[in-house]
Scaffold this motif. Structure first.
Motif, PDB file in Angstrom:
ATOM      1  N   ALA A  29      -1.045   2.639 -12.091  1.00  0.00           N
ATOM      2  CA  ALA A  29       0.359   2.337 -11.816  1.00  0.00           C
ATOM      3  C   ALA A  29       0.471   1.346 -10.654  1.00  0.00           C
ATOM      4  N   PRO A  30       1.495   0.486 -10.681  1.00  0.00           N
ATOM      5  CA  PRO A  30       1.654  -0.521  -9.627  1.00  0.00           C
ATOM      6  C   PRO A  30       2.405   0.030  -8.418  1.00  0.00           C
ATOM      7  N   ASN A  31       1.892   1.107  -7.844  1.00  0.00           N
ATOM      8  CA  ASN A  31       2.558   1.722  -6.683  1.00  0.00           C
ATOM      9  C   ASN A  31       1.579   1.970  -5.538  1.00  0.00           C
ATOM     10  N   PRO A  32       0.784   0.953  -5.150  1.00  0.00           N
ATOM     11  CA  PRO A  32      -0.173   1.160  -4.059  1.00  0.00           C
ATOM     12  C   PRO A  32       0.531   1.412  -2.727  1.00  0.00           C
ATOM     13  N   SER A  33      -0.089   2.231  -1.903  1.00  0.00           N
ATOM     14  CA  SER A  33       0.441   2.512  -0.560  1.00  0.00           C
ATOM     15  C   SER A  33      -0.640   3.243   0.216  1.00  0.00           C
TER      16      SER A  33
END
Length: 276
Positions: A29-33
């Motif tokens: 998913a494109p939700n890096p943190s």
């Protein structure tokens, strides 16, 4: 020995998305943190000759990501027959209802509030979809509703946030409890010893090739942190914020709020066992 092999759990190098085992494919998913590492791992599981797939943790409510998961399954000639959740944190579960609309699949989870359909998930449940076998392993601690899924055919376990592919996870106080988490790690260690599990398919980060090594690292890390917190309290650091600033001084400050949740869980644990 490569650098990766020297790290706890022997994390696999290379691209995170794509095939991981004979039956598991990851769509990142494109939700890096700082909290989600490279992003949430959404797992598509299926028997090699099956036209049905199981998806674990659809991830955030991101239309592009959810569409990619559906497309990845379709490109392999499969439709999603079932959706499973390791736990209810939004980076894993927020997109589940929309994903169910896109696929027509039911959503099964431990928490009734997250389910879409009549069936939940519990200890000892065995899921069979399209010939795929998954065994439900209760692993509370990170959250009270955390589950892992044992994939015997690949000698693998999907761990959600209970074990990550890089670093360590938090105990999300007050819902998460340290005593439960330690028991869950020991339960996972039993899978590696008694059931031959060697691969960790985590909710974040790379695949781990040494499941037992990863579990042992987590247990040792928890014991070390617990001893540090106990010593900090003995030295007059009373509040969770004071303990974090002292014990986690070498940790990125952006992670201190999460560290404080774990410290609160550790303080509860120490108090329950009469150690402070």
């Amino acid at each position: 020995m490569t650098e990766a092999a020297a790290l706890p759990g022997q994390p696999r190098g290379g691209v995170l998305s794509g095939p991981a085992t004979d039956r598991a494919v990851n769509v990142l998913a494109p939700n890096p943190s700082a909290m989600t590492l490279d992003g949430t791992n959404t797992w598509i599981l299926a028997e090699p000759d099956s036209d049905l797939a199981v998806v674990v943790d659809p991830g955030p409510l991101d239309e592009g990501h959810l569409a990619r998961v559906v497309a990845t399954a379709a490109e392999a000639g499969r439709r999603v027959g079932l959706t499973l959740l390791t736990h209810g944190h939004p980076d894993h579960a927020e997109g589940a209802a929309r994903f169910a609309e896109l696929t027509g699949s039911k959503v099964r989870a431990l928490d009734p509030a997250l389910r879409l359909g009549d069936e939940g998930l519990g200890a000892g449940d065995v899921i069979t979809t399209g010939g795929l076998e998954l065994r439900v392993v209760p692993t509370p601690g990170h959250t009270s509703d955390s589950l892992c899924f044992h994939l015997p055919a690949d000698r693998a376990v999907l761990t959600g946030d209970t074990i990550l592919g890089r670093g360590t996870t938090m105990v999300a106080h007050p819902d998460g409890r340290l005593g439960d988490y330690l028991d869950s790690l020991r339960r996972l260690r039993s899978l590696t010893v008694d059931d031959g599990v060697h691969t960790v398919l985590p909710g974040h980060g790379p695949v781990l090739e040494d499941a037992q090594g990863a579990v042992e690292f987590y247990l040792a890390h928890r014991a070390h942190r617990l001893a540090q917190v106990e010593t900090a309290v003995e030295n007059g650091y009373v509040t969770s914020g004071e303990v974090v600033a002292h014990v986690y001084a070498d940790v990125d400050r952006t992670l201190w709020p999460a560290a404080e949740l774990s410290v609160r869980a550790q303080l509860d644990y120490l108090g329950e066992h009469g150690l402070i």
